[in-house]
Design a protein around this motif. Structure first.
Motif, short mmCIF file in Angstrom:
data_model
loop_
_atom_site.label_atom_id
_atom_site.label_comp_id
_atom_site.label_asym_id
_atom_site.label_seq_id
_atom_site.Cartn_x
_atom_site.Cartn_y
_atom_site.Cartn_z
N ILE A 1 0.83 -1.20 0.00
CA ILE A 1 0.00 0.00 0.00
C ILE A 1 0.87 1.25 0.00
CG2 ILE A 1 -1.58 1.35 1.44
CD1 ILE A 1 -2.89 -1.36 2.22
N LEU A 2 1.92 1.24 0.79
CA LEU A 2 2.83 2.39 0.84
C LEU A 2 3.57 2.58 -0.48
CD1 LEU A 2 4.21 1.96 4.44
CD2 LEU A 2 3.23 4.05 3.54
N ILE A 3 4.10 1.50 -1.01
CA ILE A 3 4.87 1.57 -2.26
C ILE A 3 3.97 2.04 -3.40
CG2 ILE A 3 6.04 0.16 -3.99
CD1 ILE A 3 7.23 -1.46 -1.63
N ARG A 4 2.72 1.60 -3.38
CA ARG A 4 1.76 2.01 -4.42
C ARG A 4 1.52 3.51 -4.40
NH1 ARG A 4 -2.81 -1.14 -3.11
NH2 ARG A 4 -1.76 -2.90 -4.10
N GLN A 5 1.65 4.12 -3.23
CA GLN A 5 1.51 5.57 -3.13
C GLN A 5 2.76 6.31 -3.56
OE1 GLN A 5 -0.25 7.07 0.67
NE2 GLN A 5 -0.29 4.93 1.24
N CYS A 6 3.92 5.72 -3.28
CA CYS A 6 5.18 6.44 -3.42
C CYS A 6 5.49 6.87 -4.85
CB CYS A 6 6.34 5.58 -2.89
SG CYS A 6 6.44 5.55 -1.09
N ARG A 7 5.38 5.96 -5.80
CA ARG A 7 5.83 6.28 -7.16
C ARG A 7 5.00 7.40 -7.80
NH1 ARG A 7 6.74 0.50 -7.13
NH2 ARG A 7 8.98 0.11 -7.00
N PRO A 8 3.66 7.32 -7.79
CA PRO A 8 2.91 8.45 -8.36
C PRO A 8 3.09 9.74 -7.59
CG PRO A 8 1.43 6.82 -7.36
CD PRO A 8 2.78 6.20 -7.42
N LEU A 9 3.26 9.66 -6.27
CA LEU A 9 3.50 10.86 -5.47
C LEU A 9 4.83 11.50 -5.84
CD1 LEU A 9 3.03 12.92 -3.27
CD2 LEU A 9 3.68 11.19 -1.57
N ALA A 10 5.85 10.68 -6.02
CA ALA A 10 7.17 11.20 -6.40
C ALA A 10 7.11 11.86 -7.77
CB ALA A 10 8.20 10.08 -6.38
N ARG A 11 6.43 11.22 -8.72
CA ARG A 11 6.32 11.79 -10.06
C ARG A 11 5.53 13.11 -10.04
NH1 ARG A 11 5.79 6.18 -11.56
NH2 ARG A 11 3.52 6.31 -11.41
N ARG A 12 4.47 13.13 -9.24
CA ARG A 12 3.66 14.35 -9.15
C ARG A 12 4.46 15.48 -8.52
NH1 ARG A 12 -0.01 17.48 -11.42
NH2 ARG A 12 -1.39 18.53 -9.92
N ALA A 13 5.20 15.18 -7.47
CA ALA A 13 6.03 16.19 -6.81
C ALA A 13 7.06 16.75 -7.78
CB ALA A 13 6.71 15.60 -5.58
N ALA A 14 7.68 15.89 -8.56
CA ALA A 14 8.67 16.34 -9.53
C ALA A 14 8.03 17.22 -10.60
CB ALA A 14 9.36 15.14 -10.19
N ALA A 15 6.84 16.84 -11.05
CA ALA A 15 6.14 17.62 -12.08
C ALA A 15 5.76 19.00 -11.56
CB ALA A 15 4.90 16.86 -12.54
N LEU A 16 5.49 19.11 -10.26
CA LEU A 16 5.09 20.39 -9.67
C LEU A 16 6.29 21.21 -9.19
CD1 LEU A 16 1.98 19.26 -7.58
CD2 LEU A 16 1.98 20.49 -9.76
N GLY A 17 7.49 20.66 -9.34
CA GLY A 17 8.69 21.37 -8.93
C GLY A 17 9.02 21.24 -7.46
N ASP A 18 8.36 20.32 -6.75
CA ASP A 18 8.64 20.10 -5.33
C ASP A 18 9.71 19.01 -5.21
OD1 ASP A 18 8.69 19.80 -2.62
OD2 ASP A 18 6.58 19.31 -2.38
N ASP A 19 10.95 19.41 -5.47
CA ASP A 19 12.06 18.46 -5.49
C ASP A 19 12.34 17.87 -4.11
OD1 ASP A 19 12.46 18.92 -8.23
OD2 ASP A 19 13.67 20.70 -7.80
N GLY A 20 12.08 18.64 -3.05
CA GLY A 20 12.31 18.14 -1.71
C GLY A 20 11.42 16.96 -1.37
N THR A 21 10.13 17.08 -1.72
CA THR A 21 9.21 15.97 -1.48
C THR A 21 9.55 14.79 -2.36
OG1 THR A 21 7.42 17.45 -0.79
CG2 THR A 21 6.78 15.28 -1.60
N ASN A 22 9.90 15.04 -3.62
CA ASN A 22 10.31 13.96 -4.51
C ASN A 22 11.49 13.20 -3.94
OD1 ASN A 22 12.51 13.33 -6.81
ND2 ASN A 22 10.48 12.81 -7.58
N ASP A 23 12.50 13.91 -3.44
CA ASP A 23 13.69 13.27 -2.89
C ASP A 23 13.36 12.45 -1.65
OD1 ASP A 23 16.63 12.88 -2.67
OD2 ASP A 23 16.38 14.08 -0.86
N LEU A 24 12.53 13.00 -0.76
CA LEU A 24 12.13 12.28 0.44
C LEU A 24 11.41 10.98 0.10
CD1 LEU A 24 11.47 12.04 3.53
CD2 LEU A 24 9.40 13.37 3.02
N VAL A 25 10.45 11.07 -0.80
CA VAL A 25 9.64 9.91 -1.13
C VAL A 25 10.47 8.82 -1.81
CG1 VAL A 25 7.68 9.10 -2.51
CG2 VAL A 25 7.51 11.25 -1.24
#
Length: 204
Positions: free
Chosen positions: A146-170
């Motif tokens: 369940i966690l891993i299923r959230q991580c990849r789309p969240l990381a891609r979305r953060a990168a697309a929005l320019g939130d590199d810090g969240t992308n790196d954390l995730v």
């Protein structure tokens, strides 16, 4: 200014604690985002904090599930799994702190209390009693998924929005830690003999 003129603003110092204090929240949960000079637009930070709070609730649930398994594990692999479950619990605790701090850093409010987590998490609630080791491990693996299923789309979305810090954390912390723990757990479900190897049929 004379002491007489200043007397109106002074107050007596007392060692008595001020008990039972109550006041309105200084920042409500959800839509209220603090204005911080992060060069990230308000809608971006609002979306990221909402998704991170979901990730946080699930990570807190997984953390506590590991502690439950640590306390209640039984059987011939008790010692190894007792230690492994506690190690993974500690690693998930570190992730909880990192995710919560990221939410606060973005100007949001991180979820915190057990009843709020229980209402938010997507991880199935386990029974109060003890379960067999294969069931414990399967339950943990389902939670990791369940966690891993959230991580990849969240990381891609953060990168697309320019939130590199969240992308790196995730990616660097949450995803990689969960992937590694999945590997460690999965190996305990391989059905192989402990003492004597299977004899292979000889070809003539």
């Amino acid at each position: 200014m004379s002491s007489k003129e200043n007397s109106g603003t002074s107050h007596k110092v007392s060692a008595q604690p001020r008990l039972h204090q109550k006041a309105a929240e200084i920042q409500p949960y959800g839509s209220a985002i603090m204005l911080l000079p992060l060069e990230l637009e308000h809608p971006v930070r609002l979306e990221m904090t909402a998704q991170l709070n979901q990730l946080l609730a699930d990570t807190m649930t997984l953390r506590d599930l590991y502690k439950k398994c640590h306390w209640q594990v039984a059987g011939p692999t008790f010692y190894q799994l007792h230690l492994l479950f506690d190690k993974h619990h500690g690693e998930q605790s570190e992730l909880v702190d990192s995710i919560a701090e990221r939410i606060q850093l973005l100007g949001g409010v991180s979820i915190a209390m057990a009843h709020d987590v229980a209402e938010t998490t997507r991880i199935e609630r386990p029974p109060r009693g003890r379960e067999e080791v294969p069931v414990q491990i399967s339950r943990l693996l389902d939670a990791h998924q369940i966690l891993i299923r959230q991580c990849r789309p969240l990381a891609r979305r953060a990168a697309a929005l320019g939130d590199d810090g969240t992308n790196d954390l995730v990616v660097s912390d949450v995803l990689r830690s969960n992937e590694l723990q999945v590997w460690f757990l999965s190996e305990h479900l391989v059905d192989v003999p402990l003492v004597r190897a299977f004899e292979t049929a000889r070809t003539t």
